[in-house]
Write a protein that holds these residues in place. Structure first.
Motif, PDB file in Angstrom:
ATOM      1  N   UNK A 136      55.541  83.667 124.399  1.00 20.25           N
ATOM      2  CA  UNK A 136      55.880  82.525 123.042  1.00 20.25           C
ATOM      3  C   UNK A 136      55.161  82.842 122.006  1.00 20.25           C
ATOM      4  N   UNK A 137      53.561  83.519 122.055  1.00 19.40           N
ATOM      5  CA  UNK A 137      53.134  83.958 120.692  1.00 19.40           C
ATOM      6  C   UNK A 137      52.579  85.257 120.333  1.00 19.40           C
ATOM      7  N   UNK A 138      53.152  85.939 120.673  1.00 23.21           N
ATOM      8  CA  UNK A 138      52.272  87.415 120.738  1.00 23.21           C
ATOM      9  C   UNK A 138      52.871  88.740 119.927  1.00 23.21           C
ATOM     10  N   UNK A 139      53.868  88.082 119.602  1.00 19.76           N
ATOM     11  CA  UNK A 139      55.134  89.264 119.088  1.00 19.76           C
ATOM     12  C   UNK A 139      55.713  88.446 117.061  1.00 19.76           C
ATOM     13  N   UNK A 140      55.263  88.917 116.356  1.00 14.93           N
ATOM     14  CA  UNK A 140      55.281  88.388 114.812  1.00 14.93           C
ATOM     15  C   UNK A 140      56.410  89.797 114.595  1.00 14.93           C
ATOM     16  N   UNK A 141      58.003  88.907 113.620  1.00 12.02           N
ATOM     17  CA  UNK A 141      58.309  89.771 113.165  1.00 12.02           C
ATOM     18  C   UNK A 141      58.300  89.443 111.935  1.00 12.02           C
ATOM     19  N   UNK A 142      58.309  90.997 111.115  1.00 12.54           N
ATOM     20  CA  UNK A 142      58.179  90.509 109.063  1.00 12.54           C
ATOM     21  C   UNK A 142      59.344  91.805 108.676  1.00 12.54           C
ATOM     22  N   UNK A 143      60.031  90.948 108.144  1.00 10.42           N
ATOM     23  CA  UNK A 143      61.044  91.962 107.306  1.00 10.42           C
ATOM     24  C   UNK A 143      60.562  92.078 105.591  1.00 10.42           C
ATOM     25  N   UNK A 144      59.214  91.772 105.335  1.00  7.61           N
ATOM     26  CA  UNK A 144      58.825  92.149 103.748  1.00  7.61           C
ATOM     27  C   UNK A 144      59.006  93.212 103.158  1.00  7.61           C
ATOM     28  N   UNK A 145      59.212  94.403 102.259  1.00  8.14           N
ATOM     29  CA  UNK A 145      59.328  95.327 102.557  1.00  8.14           C
ATOM     30  C   UNK A 145      57.598  95.870 101.775  1.00  8.14           C
ATOM     31  N   UNK A 146      56.263  95.513 101.419  1.00  7.65           N
ATOM     32  CA  UNK A 146      55.387  95.630 101.768  1.00  7.65           C
ATOM     33  C   UNK A 146      54.324  95.767 102.823  1.00  7.65           C
ATOM     34  N   UNK A 147      54.678  94.977 103.972  1.00  8.72           N
ATOM     35  CA  UNK A 147      54.215  95.261 105.431  1.00  8.72           C
ATOM     36  C   UNK A 147      55.165  96.668 105.394  1.00  8.72           C
ATOM     37  N   UNK A 148      55.642  96.723 105.447  1.00  5.39           N
ATOM     38  CA  UNK A 148      56.977  98.201 106.654  1.00  5.39           C
ATOM     39  C   UNK A 148      56.795  99.498 105.055  1.00  5.39           C
ATOM     40  N   UNK A 149      56.245  99.494 103.889  1.00  8.32           N
ATOM     41  CA  UNK A 149      55.578 100.048 103.217  1.00  8.32           C
ATOM     42  C   UNK A 149      53.857 100.499 103.686  1.00  8.32           C
ATOM     43  N   UNK A 150      53.474 100.091 104.436  1.00  5.72           N
ATOM     44  CA  UNK A 150      52.433  99.918 105.091  1.00  5.72           C
ATOM     45  C   UNK A 150      52.428 100.636 106.332  1.00  5.72           C
ATOM     46  N   UNK A 151      53.328 100.603 106.332  1.00  9.57           N
ATOM     47  CA  UNK A 151      53.378 100.523 108.541  1.00  9.57           C
ATOM     48  C   UNK A 151      53.914 102.100 108.574  1.00  9.57           C
ATOM     49  N   UNK A 152      54.841 101.924 107.855  1.00  7.49           N
ATOM     50  CA  UNK A 152      55.090 103.376 107.589  1.00  7.49           C
ATOM     51  C   UNK A 152      54.173 104.551 107.899  1.00  7.49           C
ATOM     52  N   UNK A 153      52.995 104.686 106.463  1.00  5.69           N
ATOM     53  CA  UNK A 153      52.799 105.704 106.540  1.00  5.69           C
ATOM     54  C   UNK A 153      51.716 105.718 107.456  1.00  5.69           C
TER      55      UNK A 153
END
Length: 174
Positions: A136-153
């Motif tokens: 119920x609380x363990x998953x958090x989806x984000x589609x903001x570009x800044x977060x994707x740019x942090x996670x990718x590298x």
């Protein structure tokens, strides 16, 4: 597997990467308990839904990679993951690598395990200190570009240093 990840993988077009950084997950998992008790099983049969999803995703041309940052000597749970990875993750089409935590000390990494789908959608998995996950609380989806740019590298830095599953040896009895 949580619905958000299943849906995201179902829509993925290019890539799906998964960064795992914990030494234990769901300690009360019945499959882990069976493994600890010496019950050997075919993960492709026990986790058929996940296996089928990975096969379908990879068949569409999506590259699926999983990187695991692990403490050494590895925990009993990581021994379990290692023991089932070849017949589960790799057999379905995932590429898997392992990075000893000491080799990740100077990397900037997210504060939680996560998926990155098509370099755009990040899905964080939150666990408590004992490795339990609440659907119920363990998953958090984000589609903001800044977060994707942090996670990718961050993922790529782990991937570059990590050892392919075919050559990684966690030590101990697996």
């Amino acid at each position: 597997m949580a619905t958000a990840v299943r849906e995201a993988l179902g829509k993925a077009q290019r890539s799906a990467v998964h960064l795992e950084m914990r030494d234990i997950y769901t300690p009360d998992d019945p499959d882990f308990a069976d493994w600890r008790a010496g019950v050997r099983f075919d993960p492709a049969e026990r986790w058929q839904g996940w296996f089928d999803l990975v096969v379908a995703t990879v068949s569409r041309g999506v590259r699926m990679r999983r990187a695991r940052v692990v403490s050494e000597p590895v925990s009993e749970y990581i021994k379990f993951e290692y023991a089932v990875t070849e017949r589960h993750n790799v057999a379905a089409g995932e590429e898997v690598r392992w990075l000893p935590r000491r080799r990740a000390a100077d990397l900037a990494l997210p504060g939680a395990d996560c998926w990155l789908i098509d370099e755009e959608i990040v899905i964080f998995n939150h666990f408590d200190g004992n490795g339990n996950w609440d659907p119920a609380t363990g998953m958090e989806a984000r589609s903001d570009p800044a977060t994707a740019r942090m996670v990718g590298p961050a993922f790529e830095s782990v991937w570059q240093r990590a050892v392919p599953h075919s050559t990684y040896r966690p030590g101990g009895d697996v």
